[in-house]
Design an enzyme around this catalytic site. Sequence first.
Site, PDB file in Angstrom:
ATOM      1  N   GLY A 157      -8.693   6.664   3.643  1.00  0.00           N
ATOM      2  CA  GLY A 157      -7.490   7.195   2.816  1.00  0.00           C
ATOM      3  C   GLY A 157      -8.315   8.561   2.582  1.00  0.00           C
ATOM      4  O   GLY A 157      -7.101   9.371   0.753  1.00  0.00           O
TER       5      GLY A 157
ATOM      6  N   SER B  54      -7.615  11.693   8.794  1.00  0.00           N
ATOM      7  CA  SER B  54      -6.799  11.283   9.754  1.00  0.00           C
ATOM      8  C   SER B  54      -8.258   9.903  10.268  1.00  0.00           C
ATOM      9  O   SER B  54      -8.130   9.292  11.886  1.00  0.00           O
ATOM     10  CB  SER B  54      -6.981  11.877  11.087  1.00  0.00           C
ATOM     11  OG  SER B  54      -5.602  11.732  11.089  1.00  0.00           O
ATOM     12  N   SER B  55      -9.103   8.549   9.402  1.00  0.00           N
ATOM     13  CA  SER B  55      -9.694   8.146   9.561  1.00  0.00           C
ATOM     14  C   SER B  55      -9.239   6.834  11.116  1.00  0.00           C
ATOM     15  O   SER B  55      -9.680   5.994  11.689  1.00  0.00           O
ATOM     16  CB  SER B  55     -10.148   7.066   8.268  1.00  0.00           C
ATOM     17  OG  SER B  55      -9.302   6.718   7.959  1.00  0.00           O
TER      18      SER B  55
ATOM     19  N   ASP C 188      -2.705  14.346  15.086  1.00  0.00           N
ATOM     20  CA  ASP C 188      -3.740  12.900  14.721  1.00  0.00           C
ATOM     21  C   ASP C 188      -4.639  12.526  15.567  1.00  0.00           C
ATOM     22  O   ASP C 188      -5.469  13.232  16.528  1.00  0.00           O
ATOM     23  CB  ASP C 188      -3.073  12.035  13.570  1.00  0.00           C
ATOM     24  CG  ASP C 188      -3.069  11.702  12.258  1.00  0.00           C
ATOM     25  OD1 ASP C 188      -2.830  13.687  12.158  1.00  0.00           O
ATOM     26  OD2 ASP C 188      -2.397  11.550  11.274  1.00  0.00           O
TER      27      ASP C 188
ATOM     28  N   ASN D 186      -3.764   4.887   1.081  1.00  0.00           N
ATOM     29  CA  ASN D 186      -3.238   4.020   2.289  1.00  0.00           C
ATOM     30  C   ASN D 186      -1.831   4.252   2.908  1.00  0.00           C
ATOM     31  O   ASN D 186      -1.016   3.661   2.302  1.00  0.00           O
ATOM     32  CB  ASN D 186      -3.443   2.953   2.008  1.00  0.00           C
ATOM     33  CG  ASN D 186      -3.425   2.078   3.111  1.00  0.00           C
ATOM     34  OD1 ASN D 186      -2.900   1.519   4.201  1.00  0.00           O
ATOM     35  ND2 ASN D 186      -5.159   1.678   3.224  1.00  0.00           N
TER      36      ASN D 186
END
Length: 501
Positions: free
Chosen positions: A151, A155-156, A201, A246
């Site tokens: 979050g 770009s996790s 991303d 999120n």
Amino acid sequence: MSVPAFNDLSFYSDPHSNEPRYQEVASTFEKSFPGSLITFFARSPGRVNLIGDHIDYNFFPVLPMAISNDVIAAVSVDGSSNEIVITNTAGADFPREVIPLTSKVTIDQEHHSWANYFKCALIVAEKYLKEKGVTKLKGMKLTFNGNVPTGGGLSSSAAFCVASTLAVIRANGIEDIPKADLTKITIVSEHYVGVNTGGMDQCASIYGELDHALLIEFRPQLTAKPFKFPIDDLIFVITNSLQVSNKHETAPIHYNLRVVEMGIAADLLSKKLGLLAKVPRDSNIGTASLRGVMDGRFGNTWDGHDYEVGISQLTAMIDVVEQELNNQQGYSIEECCQELGITCEKFGARYLSRFPVHFETLKLYQRAKHVYKESLRVLETLKAIATIHNREEFLMEFGKLMNESQQDLDELNESSNEKLNSICQIALQNGSYGSRVTGAGWGGSIVHLTTVDKAEQLVEGLTREYYNVEFPDLVGSLDDAIINSKPSIGSCIVSNSGFLQ
């Protein structure tokens, strides 16, 4: 160009600092799967977008870089098993999940879990493997670790999906994996959890190079070109606001709503400009795209490379938005239907049925203007890189463009907020040349342009005036909130050849 493979951790700018993470992954794997051996590690980094947000899904160029923070997965292949088991070093937050391979993989969007993101990767990987002649997936055991803030706007989720996809493809016997293929299939992976991402991303995560940022272009074809800035001591400090946004949970009012608003704006501009027959319906939701409108207006005369041509056309499109999308208060559904000449039922089916969205009015003017202005700033940044050779002049110009981007993210795209704006102002008073929200926004991280000699002053100022005020209990433990990252290498495979011994 294929995804590289390494026998050790030398691809990191600081290999020794990453060894404990791999040791932790290996230890958790051994506890989770006694007697199983790690075959390889799959890895993919997060990214920070330097300038050009919410324009990739309109096919305009962007300027991100991969960061050192990444997602890694220890992988064991079991050809006799009919299931995939995923575990995580942070097991309390991401519990063990079992995914059977005996039935079609489905995603229950009503019950969101981290396994859904792995299933996204599994779906796109399986389709790719079938094209390569692999008809039956092998069983797998995986342990993940990620230090890309969840979050945080870095770009996790893309890093996780790319690492997972890479792991599945490699485990099923494909060792030479073209970066172009991995990018193409992972761009749509998060669509399966209802997030309508545009591709920046995944592309940045896969194509990252040490000490290089990336110019990612989407037209006439997807390309990622590494480049260096003309200032040797230029660095980017990334600060996590610790306001978590999120994308999956807020998509109906934030990310996906922007996709819908921009799609409606593109269709409306196409109609008003008499371009309906010329503009393809090439967006993620089957509408025209704002890049498509510009190309139709000017006869596809910009190839994406000549920034002067692009600057001229984008400047003209900003004027078009001012003239043609003149309801700056926001359009109702009824007003959109009247302008488009369609029924409300057809409007709902065309624009509101793909993903759930919630809104009071549709801000078509603001969203279209943001896309064209932000895209213009990307090209003006490229022009500055090519033409400005004076150190201070370049820093001032790039900083100005970043600050203008932040203003439009706040006022036109409405993906910033008061606290994020405050962080930017604090940074500018403490050594930043330019500061802006990066990524999706609505929380997450800020990227700051500064130089080596000013970085410490910048971090101290942000710590004193933001973190100590907003999060006094975190004093002394801000390592995860402040990232001083050099551009990183992109996705890769790491063989388990004994470097952990």
